[in-house]
Design a protein around this motif. Structure first.
Motif, mmCIF file in Angstrom:
data_model
loop_
_atom_site.group_PDB
_atom_site.id
_atom_site.type_symbol
_atom_site.label_atom_id
_atom_site.label_comp_id
_atom_site.label_asym_id
_atom_site.label_seq_id
_atom_site.Cartn_x
_atom_site.Cartn_y
_atom_site.Cartn_z
ATOM 1 N N ASN A 342 0.743 -1.183 0.092
ATOM 2 C CA ASN A 342 0.048 0.035 -0.103
ATOM 3 C C ASN A 342 0.859 1.279 0.035
ATOM 4 N N ILE A 344 0.507 4.040 1.051
ATOM 5 C CA ILE A 344 0.461 5.113 2.160
ATOM 6 C C ILE A 344 1.213 4.672 3.380
ATOM 7 N N THR A 345 1.858 5.699 3.882
ATOM 8 C CA THR A 345 2.687 5.446 5.407
ATOM 9 C C THR A 345 2.097 6.203 6.413
#
Length: 374
Positions: A342, A344-345
């Motif tokens: 994914n 997004i961090t």
């Protein structure tokens, strides 16, 4: 625990836009229940390529979900689907507008029994006059104008190498769902979120859309050239092409320093971006003459070190290799199935990777039991 932990998503979508949206939500902790027909999501059969006999197309957008197969024409299965809709926080679907009404799974009916639900619909061309149009990404690439911008100036139009507007619409749907959830938290009411591929496309054409809407300009194919910047394209070196970018005058001056062309930035033909863009036919051969003296890897190293954006033109394996080299860890493995991390961090609530893409109806009994208990 992901940031969306506890959120129940009833996923009545299939193919790409909807499943991509729900995978993003599932990675962030939402409990996504993928409702499939007894024949399964069409992408299960979109192959090659395959992994262990399963289409990688399906594997790439369906992790972290539970699958239940329901025949909505079967009264018992329809009852299960309706109970799921009453229990869900979010329902997402990409049937043709009105297609779920006969099953009592349209927004009006579902919100009547579940007034807090966020009901998200993804269509090709909206729920009005375009309701009867099938929603395929390639159609939208053609109709929106994207294909007219892709390809060589004297060649035929081309589609993008991916279903770019399906992905874009999936992201827009996710944003809309999250915004509606925040509204529900504040006001206690759900709402109907609608996204269509054509509107996503016209928004996603960004500078070209603005050029037409605000400037009255209809753009045209320019190959790899940029209408408003130069250089911003592949340029030949001694052993192949290298993407070279100067997004501002400072970057152009740095480029000229590395190329040993110290007087070029002060030439009135090239001093500012609009000058370089207007006089690209004169500037390009000057840059090419220098770039062809050395290899693309040599220029890549030296230009990046000087702060000039540039890039080799990789195949996809090269893109993953660089991401690995940079420590981005682009691949995650769930069970025995590798997938793309994914993007997004989060500093406190990272994405989770708990469930591999489900087999058809893999969790059917579990979901039926959970609905009976709840």
């Amino acid at each position: 625990m992901g940031p969306l932990s506890g959120l129940v998503v009833a996923d009545f979508s299939r193919i790409l836009a909807g499943p991509y949206a729900t995978m993003l939500l599932a990675d962030l902790g939402a409990q996504v229940i993928k409702v499939e027909s007894p024949g399964g999501d069409d992408t299960r059969t979109w192959m090659p390529p395959v992994r262990d006999g399963i289409a990688t197309y399906y594997l790439g957008i369906n992790r972290n979900k539970r699958s239940i197969a329901l025949d909505l024409k079967n009264p018992d299965d329809l009852d299960v689907a309706q109970r799921l809709a009453r229990r869900a926080d979010v329902l997402i679907e990409n049937f043709r507008p009105g297609g779920l009404k006969r099953f009592g799974l349209d927004h009006e009916t579902v919100s009547g029994t579940n007034p807090g639900i966020i009901y998200a619909s993804i269509t090709g061309f909206g729920s009005g006059k375009g309701a009867s149009y099938p929603g395929y990404d390639l159609m939208v690439q053609a109709i929106s104008g994207l294909m007219s911008l892709t390809g060589d100036p004297d060649g035929p139009p081309y589609r993008a190498g991916i279903s770019v507007f399906d992905v874009m619409a999936g992201m827009h749907a996710s944003i809309g769902i999250l915004a509606a959830l925040r509204h529900r938290d504040e006001h206690g009411t759900g709402q109907h979120v609608e996204v269509n591929l054509l509107s996503s496309a016209l928004s996603g054409l960004v500078n070209h859309s603005s050029g037409f809407v605000a400037g009255g300009t209809v753009p045209f194919r320019m190959g790899n050239a940029h209408p408003s910047l130069f250089p911003y394209e592949p340029l030949p070196t001694a052993d192949g092409e290298l993407i070279v970018i100067t997004g501002n005058d400072g970057q152009f001056r740095k480029l000229c320093q590395v190329l040993d062309l110290p007087d070029l930035p002060d030439d009135p033909r090239f001093a500012h971006n609009q000058d370089r863009t207007a006089n690209r036919a004169e500037l390009r051969p000057i840059l090419v003459e220098r770039l062809t003296k050395r290899t693309k890897d040599e220029w890549f190293r030296d230009l990046l070190a000087a702060g000039v954006p540039c890039a080799p033109i990789n195949t996809i394996d090269g893109g993953f290799a660089l991401a690995e080299e940079l420590g981005l860890d682009p691949v995650v493995t769930v069970g025995d199935t590798p997938g793309v991390r994914n993007p997004i961090t989060f500093s406190q609530t990272p994405a989770e990777y708990e469930l591999p893409p489900p087999a058809l109806n893999e969790h059917g009994e579990e979901i039926r039991a959970w609905l009976t208990e709840n």
